[in-house]
Every structure is written in structure tokens, then in C-alpha cells.
Design a protein around this motif. Sequence first.
Motif, PDB file in Angstrom:
ATOM      1  N   GLU A  96       0.904  -1.261  -0.036  1.00 50.33           N
ATOM      2  CA  GLU A  96      -0.101  -0.053  -0.060  1.00 50.33           C
ATOM      3  C   GLU A  96       0.873   1.239  -0.104  1.00 50.33           C
ATOM      4  O   GLU A  96       0.490   2.333  -0.480  1.00 50.33           O
ATOM      5  N   GLU A  97       1.772   1.139   0.856  1.00 49.41           N
ATOM      6  CA  GLU A  97       2.774   2.569   0.818  1.00 49.41           C
ATOM      7  C   GLU A  97       3.514   2.882  -0.557  1.00 49.41           C
ATOM      8  O   GLU A  97       4.039   3.786  -0.663  1.00 49.41           O
ATOM      9  N   LYS A  98       3.718   1.962  -1.530  1.00 46.04           N
ATOM     10  CA  LYS A  98       4.380   1.895  -2.479  1.00 46.04           C
ATOM     11  C   LYS A  98       3.513   2.431  -3.705  1.00 46.04           C
ATOM     12  O   LYS A  98       3.860   2.748  -4.895  1.00 46.04           O
ATOM     13  N   LYS A  99       1.932   2.171  -3.576  1.00 43.05           N
ATOM     14  CA  LYS A  99       1.032   2.620  -4.502  1.00 43.05           C
ATOM     15  C   LYS A  99       0.910   3.997  -4.862  1.00 43.05           C
ATOM     16  O   LYS A  99       1.109   4.729  -3.844  1.00 43.05           O
ATOM     17  N   PRO A 100       0.588   4.273  -6.096  1.00 39.62           N
ATOM     18  CA  PRO A 100       0.630   5.992  -6.341  1.00 39.62           C
ATOM     19  C   PRO A 100      -0.845   6.418  -5.639  1.00 39.62           C
ATOM     20  O   PRO A 100      -1.674   5.643  -5.178  1.00 39.62           O
ATOM     21  N   LYS A 101      -0.506   7.532  -4.981  1.00 43.03           N
ATOM     22  CA  LYS A 101      -1.581   8.333  -4.054  1.00 43.03           C
ATOM     23  C   LYS A 101      -1.945   9.637  -4.948  1.00 43.03           C
ATOM     24  O   LYS A 101      -1.112  10.308  -5.359  1.00 43.03           O
TER      25      LYS A 101
END
Length: 110
Positions: A96-101
Motif C-alpha cells: 500500500e505504501e508504494k502504490k500511487p496516491k
Amino acid sequence: YPPYDLVKIDDDNFKLSLAVAGFTKEDISVTVDNSTLIIKGDNSLESEDEKSEVLHKGIAARKFTRTFALGEFMEITGAEMKDGMLHIDIERIVPEEKKPKEIAIKLAKK
């Protein structure tokens, strides 16, 4: 050798299929080492009836090693042998912390 297909099922799922006719499940090993998928086959059994004379040897039964580089976040999620084919499921699992935001844009007050 052996021939293979790599199929993209969707953006995060892939299927690698190798033609391994003549090999049993026990003859094949599938391992992952340092982001490298390693598939080895060793069918060292010769003809069951050694008194027979082979007139034509068209089915390969030699050892093989196939390696595939796995991309970042790629994981092997399963392997299955069916009808002389080895199917390996590969999934991209992005934390989740590496997915685009998406960042919301606020209007500045005057």
C-alpha cells in the motif's frame, strides 16, 4: 528448451506455461532466489524396457534449467501440472505504501 508461453491475465496477474511432456511432478523443481524464478527438470529415467530398440527418439527427455527474472513486487502464487504442461501463477503484489496516491488540490483563499 522447453518451450514456454507467458500470458498477461490483467495488470497484476500473469501465467507462465512450460511444455514438460514426459516429466512428472517429482522430476521438476520450481524455486525463487533473489528475484529469479528457477525451473529445473531432470528426467534421467531411460526407456523402461532397455531391451527395446528405439527407432526414432522425438520426445526430448533431457535435463533443463530455465531462469526468469522477476520484476519488483512479483511473487509466485502457485504452480500446477496438467496434461504435460507446467503452469506457474505470478502476481504483482504492491504494498500500500508504494502504490500511487492521488493528492487533493485545494483552492487558495484570497
